[in-house]
Design an enzyme around this catalytic site. Structure first.
Site, short mmCIF file in Angstrom:
data_model
loop_
_atom_site.label_atom_id
_atom_site.label_comp_id
_atom_site.label_asym_id
_atom_site.label_seq_id
_atom_site.Cartn_x
_atom_site.Cartn_y
_atom_site.Cartn_z
N VAL A 89 0.85 -1.19 0.00
CA VAL A 89 0.00 0.00 0.00
C VAL A 89 0.89 1.25 0.00
O VAL A 89 1.75 1.40 0.87
CB VAL A 89 -0.93 0.02 1.23
CG1 VAL A 89 -1.78 1.29 1.23
CG2 VAL A 89 -1.81 -1.23 1.25
N ARG A 97 -3.47 13.45 0.75
CA ARG A 97 -4.61 14.24 1.22
C ARG A 97 -5.62 14.53 0.11
O ARG A 97 -6.24 15.59 0.08
CB ARG A 97 -4.12 15.56 1.86
CG ARG A 97 -3.11 15.35 2.97
CD ARG A 97 -2.81 16.63 3.72
NE ARG A 97 -1.69 16.43 4.64
CZ ARG A 97 -1.77 15.81 5.82
NH1 ARG A 97 -2.92 15.31 6.22
NH2 ARG A 97 -0.70 15.68 6.59
N THR A 102 -8.14 6.26 1.09
CA THR A 102 -9.50 5.89 1.51
C THR A 102 -10.24 5.18 0.38
O THR A 102 -10.94 4.18 0.61
CB THR A 102 -10.28 7.13 1.95
OG1 THR A 102 -9.61 7.72 3.07
CG2 THR A 102 -11.70 6.78 2.34
N SER A 125 2.89 -0.16 8.39
CA SER A 125 4.09 0.67 8.42
C SER A 125 3.92 1.80 9.43
O SER A 125 4.87 2.19 10.11
CB SER A 125 4.38 1.23 7.03
OG SER A 125 3.26 1.97 6.54
N GLU A 126 2.70 2.31 9.53
CA GLU A 126 2.35 3.33 10.52
C GLU A 126 0.99 2.95 11.12
O GLU A 126 -0.04 3.06 10.44
CB GLU A 126 2.27 4.71 9.88
CG GLU A 126 3.58 5.22 9.30
CD GLU A 126 3.42 6.60 8.68
OE1 GLU A 126 3.41 7.60 9.44
OE2 GLU A 126 3.30 6.69 7.44
N TYR A 130 -4.35 2.91 9.83
CA TYR A 130 -5.35 1.92 9.45
C TYR A 130 -6.50 1.75 10.44
O TYR A 130 -7.47 1.07 10.13
CB TYR A 130 -4.65 0.57 9.21
CG TYR A 130 -3.74 0.63 8.01
CD1 TYR A 130 -4.26 0.53 6.73
CD2 TYR A 130 -2.38 0.82 8.15
CE1 TYR A 130 -3.45 0.62 5.62
CE2 TYR A 130 -1.54 0.90 7.05
CZ TYR A 130 -2.09 0.81 5.78
OH TYR A 130 -1.28 0.90 4.69
N PHE A 416 4.55 -9.61 5.22
CA PHE A 416 4.16 -9.80 3.83
C PHE A 416 3.90 -8.45 3.18
O PHE A 416 3.28 -8.31 2.20
CB PHE A 416 2.91 -10.70 3.73
CG PHE A 416 1.78 -10.31 4.65
CD1 PHE A 416 0.84 -9.36 4.25
CD2 PHE A 416 1.67 -10.86 5.92
CE1 PHE A 416 -0.20 -8.99 5.08
CE2 PHE A 416 0.63 -10.50 6.76
CZ PHE A 416 -0.30 -9.56 6.34
#
Length: 416
Positions: A89, A97, A102, A125-126, A130, A416
């Protein structure tokens, strides 16, 4: 499905074969623009499922990507539940933004539902990204840097009966995969993989070694049958006082306690090394109770697998419960409205059913709390203490918390 993008100059579509290079290039750039070996790039191209991958295009330029591997995720009770492994992703920094992420998450969850997969899972990753899409951390991993020059390991009876042998990683691949497959049902959170994934563990670019040796492998066996393996590197270091080398563990699996102990004892005792570095191991792994000094292991805990219930009823029916439960959940899910409402869950160690109901709710929570607690590693009672679960019937929280628990901690064996 029509695009739902706020900027009509962009186009969201399923990935085509001839778009791969630009799609993957956008992903690499989103993660810092580092170079990959041709071997690694080719392998991810082969593993990608194009029909399950999405791209966002601004004219002829790819500015967004999202993929979904097909896995089976072990749940409490040992069943393997179909799940979409959300991956790759990324959104171009030039297009932040603008609602692209989304839109990809919206389309992706609709697709996962259409594929009949009740779960979506990812490694974030952050983590802050999510949660708004219904994902929550459900497993955690322990990293450690163990002072093997000072820390000793006590091992159970039978450890000396395990035979270890060095093998070239490529030659041991079948044995390692057979062991891994035997361990998959043993812990919630483990992944049943499609063919081809075994090659990921052989990627060994010099640039990824951090100054350590090429990948090494030791296979454990008993009565001529493989029962475990460890893949690792050794980083040679010297000071004026002598050797100060480090063992860096890549992965380890064992089908029984004696094999597990034999492999850890081997790693602790490699010549010319004084430390062992491990990452993302189970939070309840046996070696933590076998070491002579846990403080000299420098433990750190980090979130690992994030879980999203795509179909609440199907997901809750797919697992078992370690104590009987009969509870009505009032579920909030703003991103996947089809999950909202009241669900009655009845289940025990033999099975479960979960269906919509008009009965009064016992517990109120969002789909995130169900995802966090789904694999048995996060307590519903702890979430209630954080203000994220409301008890509407006295006693329901304790009943559900015990039922949702697990005798062993859930664990994600690899990313993954």
């Amino acid at each position: 499905m029509a695009n739902d993008l706020p900027d009509r100059a962009t186009d969201l579509r399923v990935l085509r074969q001839d778009d791969w290079d630009q799609w993957y290039g956008n992903l690499l750039r989103a993660f810092g623009g580092g170079e990959e070996s041709a071997e690694e790039r080719e392998l991810w191209h082969e593993l990608a499922d194009f029909d399950r991958s999405l791209g966002v295009w601004d004219g002829d330029r790819c500015v967004g990507s999202a993929g979904a591997f097909a896995f089976g995720v072990t749940v409490p009770g040992g069943a393997s539940v179909p799940a979409a492994g959300i991956t790759m992703v990324g959104v171009a920094a030039t297009h932040r933004r603008r609602g692209l992420l989304t839109s990809m998450m919206r389309r992706q969850l609709d697709d996962v539902r259409g594929w009949g997969e009740p779960l979506a899972v990812l490694v974030a990753s952050e983590p802050t990204i999510y949660g708004r899409f219904g994902y929550a951390p459900a497993t955690f991993g322990v990293s450690a840097e163990i002072d093997t020059g000072r820390v000793r390991l006590s091992v159970p009876d039978g450890t000396d009966a395990v035979r270890l042998r060095y093998e070239r990683p490529v030659d041991a691949l079948d044995a390692c995969e057979s062991v891994y497959a035997r361990t998959v049902p043993s812990r919630a959170g483990m992944l049943a993989r499609r063919p081809g994934w075994e090659r990921v563990w052989l990627l060994d670019a010099e640039s990824d070694r951090g100054g350590a040796s090429p990948l090494q492998c030791v296979v454990a066996e008993r009565d001529g049958e493989p029962t475990g393996y460890a893949r690792f590197r050794v980083k040679s270091q010297w000071t004026d006082a002598g050797h100060n080398g480090q063992v860096v563990l890549q992965d380890l699996a064992a089908v029984d306690p004696a094999t597990d102990a034999a492999l850890w004892r081997f790693l602790f005792g490699i010549d010319l090394t004084t430390s062992l570095k491990v990452r993302g191991r189970p939070v309840d792994e046996a070696w933590q109770h076998q070491v002579s000094d846990i403080r000299r292991c420098q433990l750190r805990v980090r979130d690992s697998l994030h879980v999203r219930l795509v179909e609440v009823g199907a997901a809750l029916e797919a697992r078992t419960y370690q104590a009987p439960v009969d509870v009505v959940f009032e579920v909030e899910d703003e991103f996947c409205r089809w999950n909202e409402g009241r669900w009655r869950l009845t289940g025990d160690a033999k099975g479960a059913s979960c269906a919509r109901t008009a009965d009064a709710a016992d517990l109120a929570l969002s789909v995130r709390e169900l995802g966090a607690s789904y694999l048995g590693g996060v307590s519903l009672a702890a979430l209630a203490g954080a203000g994220r679960v409301r008890e509407l019937r006295q006693g329901a929280l304790a009943e559900a918390s015990v039922g949702f628990g697990s005798t062993v901690a859930p664990w994600l064996p690899h990313g993954f």
